[in-house]
Design a protein around this motif. Structure first.
Motif, short mmCIF file in Angstrom:
data_model
loop_
_atom_site.label_atom_id
_atom_site.label_comp_id
_atom_site.label_asym_id
_atom_site.label_seq_id
_atom_site.Cartn_x
_atom_site.Cartn_y
_atom_site.Cartn_z
N ALA A 70 -35.86 101.87 7.73
CA ALA A 70 -35.83 101.29 9.06
C ALA A 70 -35.13 99.94 9.05
CB ALA A 70 -37.24 101.13 9.61
N GLY A 71 -34.83 99.42 7.92
CA GLY A 71 -34.16 98.14 7.87
C GLY A 71 -34.36 97.47 6.53
N ILE A 72 -33.48 96.54 6.26
CA ILE A 72 -33.51 95.81 5.00
C ILE A 72 -33.41 94.33 5.31
CG2 ILE A 72 -32.21 95.32 2.89
CD1 ILE A 72 -31.37 98.27 2.90
N ILE A 73 -34.29 93.56 4.71
CA ILE A 73 -34.20 92.10 4.79
C ILE A 73 -33.58 91.65 3.48
CG2 ILE A 73 -35.48 89.94 5.01
CD1 ILE A 73 -37.65 91.65 6.50
N ILE A 74 -32.37 91.14 3.56
CA ILE A 74 -31.65 90.75 2.34
C ILE A 74 -31.90 89.27 2.08
CG2 ILE A 74 -29.43 90.28 3.46
CD1 ILE A 74 -28.18 91.74 0.97
N TYR A 129 -34.13 93.43 15.69
CA TYR A 129 -33.54 92.84 14.48
C TYR A 129 -32.43 93.75 13.97
CZ TYR A 129 -36.96 89.15 13.90
OH TYR A 129 -37.70 88.02 14.07
N PRO A 130 -31.40 93.16 13.35
CA PRO A 130 -30.35 94.00 12.75
C PRO A 130 -30.91 94.91 11.67
CG PRO A 130 -29.62 91.72 12.95
CD PRO A 130 -31.10 91.73 13.25
N PHE A 131 -30.22 96.02 11.44
CA PHE A 131 -30.62 96.99 10.42
C PHE A 131 -30.67 96.32 9.04
CE2 PHE A 131 -29.19 100.78 7.77
CZ PHE A 131 -30.46 101.33 7.69
N ILE A 132 -29.63 95.59 8.68
CA ILE A 132 -29.63 94.76 7.47
C ILE A 132 -29.59 93.32 7.96
CG2 ILE A 132 -28.43 94.11 5.34
CD1 ILE A 132 -27.23 96.94 5.33
N PHE A 133 -30.62 92.56 7.65
CA PHE A 133 -30.77 91.22 8.21
C PHE A 133 -30.96 90.19 7.11
CE2 PHE A 133 -33.59 87.90 10.08
CZ PHE A 133 -32.68 87.40 10.99
N ALA A 134 -30.19 89.11 7.20
CA ALA A 134 -30.38 87.97 6.30
C ALA A 134 -30.96 86.83 7.13
CB ALA A 134 -29.05 87.55 5.68
N PRO A 135 -32.19 86.42 6.86
CA PRO A 135 -32.84 85.37 7.64
C PRO A 135 -32.19 84.00 7.45
CG PRO A 135 -34.43 86.53 6.24
CD PRO A 135 -33.06 86.96 5.83
N ILE A 180 -25.45 95.06 10.75
CA ILE A 180 -25.57 93.93 9.83
C ILE A 180 -25.62 92.64 10.65
CG2 ILE A 180 -24.47 92.64 7.95
CD1 ILE A 180 -23.05 95.22 7.15
N GLY A 181 -26.63 91.81 10.40
CA GLY A 181 -26.75 90.56 11.13
C GLY A 181 -27.35 89.46 10.28
N PHE A 182 -26.84 88.27 10.47
CA PHE A 182 -27.31 87.10 9.72
C PHE A 182 -27.56 85.96 10.68
CE2 PHE A 182 -23.72 88.80 6.99
CZ PHE A 182 -24.50 89.75 6.39
N PHE A 183 -28.44 85.04 10.30
CA PHE A 183 -28.70 83.85 11.10
C PHE A 183 -28.67 82.63 10.20
CE2 PHE A 183 -31.71 80.83 13.10
CZ PHE A 183 -30.97 80.57 14.23
N ARG A 184 -27.71 81.76 10.46
CA ARG A 184 -27.52 80.53 9.68
C ARG A 184 -27.50 80.79 8.18
NH1 ARG A 184 -31.33 76.65 13.37
NH2 ARG A 184 -29.89 76.60 15.13
#
Length: 135
Positions: free
Chosen positions: A11-15, A71-77, A107-111
């Motif tokens: 369901a998603g990955i937090i990288i 939240y994006p499927f692959i998300f970098a906080p 794919i999504g990233f924040f700061r």
């Protein structure tokens, strides 16, 4: 590393920082369309959350795109750094009837900073393929 010729369902990955997500040629990372499978980052961990299903998140605002709320499927906080998403594999977003689909950006990233995205293929996305907010 995701092995060649295999499909990995999630369901998603937090990288996190200093991590490489490597998809070998022929590997497929497949998005779950089950809302009960999803998590969001909280501190150093994660917790369940329920994504919005369908296209609009507001009945009064048409074209309000749920992939802005989910939240994006692959998300970098926030603050993530020195990570990679690479390889010749495929990220494939879920398919379903539009009103039953968990829509999210692949794919999504924040700061985040000092990252690399290379050589992957993204299929079936419903909006932007990548959203690097304030990166």
């Amino acid at each position: 590393m995701l092995d060649a010729g295999k499909t990995f369902f999630t369901a998603g990955i937090i990288i996190k920082s200093n991590v490489t997500l490597f998809l070998e040629d022929g590997a497929v990372l497949l998005q779950s369309n089950n809302a009960a499978d999803y998590v969001k980052p909280v501190g150093d961990g994660y917790e369940p959350y329920t994504p919005v299903i369908g296209h609009n998140f507001s009945e009064t605002i048409k074209w309000s795109h749920t992939w802005y709320r989910n939240y994006p499927f692959i998300f970098a906080p926030e603050g993530s750094h020195d990570f990679k998403i690479t390889g010749n594999g495929t990220i494939r977003m879920a398919e379903a009837e539009p009103d039953k689909l968990v829509r999210s950006c692949p794919i999504g990233f924040f700061r985040a900073h000092d990252f690399e995205i290379s050589d992957i293929t993204i299929n079936n996305y419903h909006g932007y393929a990548m959203m690097p907010f304030t990166c």
